[in-house]
Design an enzyme around this catalytic site. Structure first.
Site, PDB file in Angstrom:
ATOM      1  N   CYS A 171      -2.194 -10.986  27.629  1.00  0.00           N
ATOM      2  CA  CYS A 171      -1.219 -11.497  29.582  1.00  0.00           C
ATOM      3  C   CYS A 171      -1.065 -12.674  29.751  1.00  0.00           C
ATOM      4  O   CYS A 171      -0.079 -13.339  29.511  1.00  0.00           O
ATOM      5  CB  CYS A 171      -1.710 -10.619  30.632  1.00  0.00           C
ATOM      6  SG  CYS A 171      -1.448  -9.540  31.488  1.00  0.00           S
TER       7      CYS A 171
ATOM      8  N   PHE B 271     -12.906 -15.710  -0.576  1.00  0.00           N
ATOM      9  CA  PHE B 271     -13.687 -16.822   0.206  1.00  0.00           C
ATOM     10  C   PHE B 271     -13.231 -16.126   1.370  1.00  0.00           C
ATOM     11  O   PHE B 271     -14.600 -16.168   2.663  1.00  0.00           O
ATOM     12  CB  PHE B 271     -12.364 -18.155   0.881  1.00  0.00           C
ATOM     13  CG  PHE B 271     -12.871 -19.121   1.644  1.00  0.00           C
ATOM     14  CD1 PHE B 271     -14.214 -19.701   1.581  1.00  0.00           C
ATOM     15  CD2 PHE B 271     -12.047 -18.874   2.957  1.00  0.00           C
ATOM     16  CE1 PHE B 271     -13.714 -20.560   3.416  1.00  0.00           C
ATOM     17  CE2 PHE B 271     -12.433 -20.296   4.434  1.00  0.00           C
ATOM     18  CZ  PHE B 271     -13.498 -20.721   3.655  1.00  0.00           C
TER      19      PHE B 271
ATOM     20  N   HIS C 293      10.723   6.340  -0.005  1.00  0.00           N
ATOM     21  CA  HIS C 293      10.934   6.685   1.176  1.00  0.00           C
ATOM     22  C   HIS C 293      10.805   6.192   2.222  1.00  0.00           C
ATOM     23  O   HIS C 293       9.363   6.458   2.847  1.00  0.00           O
ATOM     24  CB  HIS C 293      10.823   8.221   1.736  1.00  0.00           C
ATOM     25  CG  HIS C 293      12.355   8.706   2.070  1.00  0.00           C
ATOM     26  ND1 HIS C 293      12.994  10.189   1.667  1.00  0.00           N
ATOM     27  CD2 HIS C 293      12.572   9.284   3.733  1.00  0.00           C
ATOM     28  CE1 HIS C 293      13.939  10.293   2.603  1.00  0.00           C
ATOM     29  NE2 HIS C 293      12.999   9.032   3.914  1.00  0.00           N
TER      30      HIS C 293
ATOM     31  N   CYS D 223      -6.115 -10.546  31.947  1.00  0.00           N
ATOM     32  CA  CYS D 223      -5.970 -10.271  30.232  1.00  0.00           C
ATOM     33  C   CYS D 223      -5.799 -11.227  29.743  1.00  0.00           C
ATOM     34  O   CYS D 223      -5.415 -12.448  29.556  1.00  0.00           O
ATOM     35  CB  CYS D 223      -4.917  -8.961  30.509  1.00  0.00           C
ATOM     36  SG  CYS D 223      -4.423  -8.822  28.914  1.00  0.00           S
TER      37      CYS D 223
ATOM     38  N   HIS E 243      -4.432  -5.120  25.786  1.00  0.00           N
ATOM     39  CA  HIS E 243      -2.597  -5.141  25.790  1.00  0.00           C
ATOM     40  C   HIS E 243      -2.211  -4.341  24.551  1.00  0.00           C
ATOM     41  O   HIS E 243      -2.417  -4.944  23.249  1.00  0.00           O
ATOM     42  CB  HIS E 243      -2.321  -6.424  26.400  1.00  0.00           C
ATOM     43  CG  HIS E 243      -0.791  -7.028  26.977  1.00  0.00           C
ATOM     44  ND1 HIS E 243      -0.974  -7.203  28.224  1.00  0.00           N
ATOM     45  CD2 HIS E 243       0.083  -6.352  26.306  1.00  0.00           C
ATOM     46  CE1 HIS E 243       0.565  -7.312  28.349  1.00  0.00           C
ATOM     47  NE2 HIS E 243       0.845  -7.145  26.970  1.00  0.00           N
TER      48      HIS E 243
ATOM     49  N   GLY F 172       0.689  -1.340   0.028  1.00  0.00           N
ATOM     50  CA  GLY F 172      -0.156   0.238  -0.124  1.00  0.00           C
ATOM     51  C   GLY F 172       0.830   1.475  -0.097  1.00  0.00           C
ATOM     52  O   GLY F 172       0.133   2.420  -0.364  1.00  0.00           O
ATOM     53  N   ALA F 173       2.333   1.368  -0.346  1.00  0.00           N
ATOM     54  CA  ALA F 173       3.100   2.118  -0.120  1.00  0.00           C
ATOM     55  C   ALA F 173       3.141   2.788  -1.456  1.00  0.00           C
ATOM     56  O   ALA F 173       3.129   1.740  -2.268  1.00  0.00           O
ATOM     57  CB  ALA F 173       4.276   2.093   0.785  1.00  0.00           C
TER      58      ALA F 173
ATOM     59  N   HIS G 123       8.858   5.648   5.718  1.00  0.00           N
ATOM     60  CA  HIS G 123       7.493   6.801   6.639  1.00  0.00           C
ATOM     61  C   HIS G 123       6.404   5.395   6.986  1.00  0.00           C
ATOM     62  O   HIS G 123       6.389   4.272   6.786  1.00  0.00           O
ATOM     63  CB  HIS G 123       6.607   7.156   5.572  1.00  0.00           C
ATOM     64  CG  HIS G 123       6.711   7.109   5.101  1.00  0.00           C
ATOM     65  ND1 HIS G 123       6.845   6.037   3.938  1.00  0.00           N
ATOM     66  CD2 HIS G 123       4.489   7.062   4.458  1.00  0.00           C
ATOM     67  CE1 HIS G 123       5.706   5.943   2.539  1.00  0.00           C
ATOM     68  NE2 HIS G 123       4.070   6.485   3.747  1.00  0.00           N
TER      69      HIS G 123
END
Length: 359
Positions: free
Chosen positions: A218, A331, A183, A215, A316, A178-179, A185
């Site tokens: 965790c 699918f 450069h 959690c 978390h 997707g860039a 970033h």
């Protein structure tokens, strides 16, 4: 037909599982099923994806080209250098073609079954280095820590704008990921709603917390410390592993060992430990996966608002690294399932072997 449940400790397990050609695994957080297609099992070079040939600089993100970007909103730079001038190491500018605009006033409209919000938000570009030819994984641990510091500081600043409920930071490395600019970033987008994908994680984690009293992330950390089949690397503060039910081949999660719901609360010392893990993983991915494109995504709890539910105890923060070597097709779009042609334990082994000892 009677179903028989096995534990991986059962004597019959290995004999039964040896005959299995594919396996369905469930993500413990969001209850999403993934098909691990064992019979398709592929090696990294089987995907035919590799890094791009870099176009020569300079580009608009290079040092000395500051006048070609919107004015910076934040930077890490050398002393006695001025904003929007050379001398920076990490630089943040508004996206020239933003998905949302910070100047847009907040407005909410309901028309029968239809609901809309005005396009108020923030869309920023975090330029990770002034050097056109370096990637995030080429930078020193200290420099990567500065990039992570900028992540934290920008999130803290945008939290003060009460129009916004969530902030996502992500990195698209390579055109297939997707860039649009090579450069190095990352991007940041602050939005007035909580995204569906994030909400699924929040609800799954909260449900587990209500049932178990602690959690789930965790518990995932503890599980991988006791069971290293999918562990890749750990240090004093963080660990990285291939998850049990990864959507994509060689998917990696990075979690802090200490419970923390918000990346904004990370301390400076922890940034160094995180950056060490990131550096080693990026080096391993480049070697293991033919320098393939990838996405790096930071997942954190929503901004704390008095009038809204807090996920401080149940959620978390973590990072997900997603190599872009397979395509999502009908699918996946139609079912929400994913098909992964690489056994997670094998992926972890390959990535583990290519972790550098010294960086």
């Amino acid at each position: 037909m009677q179903k028989k449940g096995y534990s991986r400790k059962d004597k019959e397990f290995e004999e039964v599982w040896r005959k299995v050609m594919s396996e369905l695994r469930k993500d413990p957080v969001v209850d999403r099923w993934v098909i691990i297609a064992n019979e398709r099992s592929l090696k990294p070079y089987d995907f035919g994806v590799h890094g791009e040939i870099r176009k020569p600089g300079p580009c608009v993100f290079c040092e000395g080209m500051e006048m070609h970007t919107p004015k910076e909103v934040f930077s890490v730079r050398d002393k006695h250098t001025e904003i929007n001038q050379p001398g920076w190491r990490v630089r943040v500018v508004p996206n020239k073609f933003p998905a949302l605009r910070i100047e847009e006033p907040f407005a909410h409209c309901i028309d029968g079954i239809c609901e809309s919000l005005s396009g108020s938000g923030a869309h920023e570009v975090i330029i990770e280095t002034p050097d056109h030819y370096l990637e995030l994984g080429d930078l020193s641990v200290k420099h990567i820590a500065e990039v992570m510091y900028v992540y934290r500081e920008r999130m803290c600043d945008l939290e003060r704008d009460h129009r916004f409920r969530y902030c996502i930071i992500f990195k698209n490395q390579g055109a297939l990921a997707g860039a649009s600019i090579q450069h190095a970033h990352s991007q940041l987008i602050a939005i007035p709603v909580i995204p569906k994908r994030v909400k699924e994680e929040l609800l799954g984690a909260d449900k587990y917390y209500q049932e178990k009293g602690h959690c789930i992330f965790c518990d995932i950390v503890q599980y991988h410390q006791n069971n290293n089949q999918r562990m890749i690397i750990e240090n004093e503060q963080f660990l990285a592993f291939v998850p049990y039910a990864p959507r994509f081949p060689y998917e990696i999660w990075i979690l802090p060992k200490k419970h923390s719901s918000h990346f904004m609360k990370i301390e400076d010392q922890e940034l160094n430990y995180l950056s060490e893990i990131l550096k080693k993983l990026l080096v391993s991915m480049k070697k293991s996966l033919n320098d393939s494109p990838y996405n790096l995504i930071l997942h954190a709890a929503p901004f704390e608002r008095k009038e809204e539910k807090s996920y401080q105890d149940s959620y978390h923060w973590h990072m997900e690294m997603l190599p872009t070597i397979t395509k999502v097709a009908g699918f996946e779009w139609g079912t929400g399932f994913y098909i992964n042609p690489v056994i997670p334990e094998n992926a972890a082994e390959i990535l583990r072997k290519n972790i550098p000892i010294k960086i």
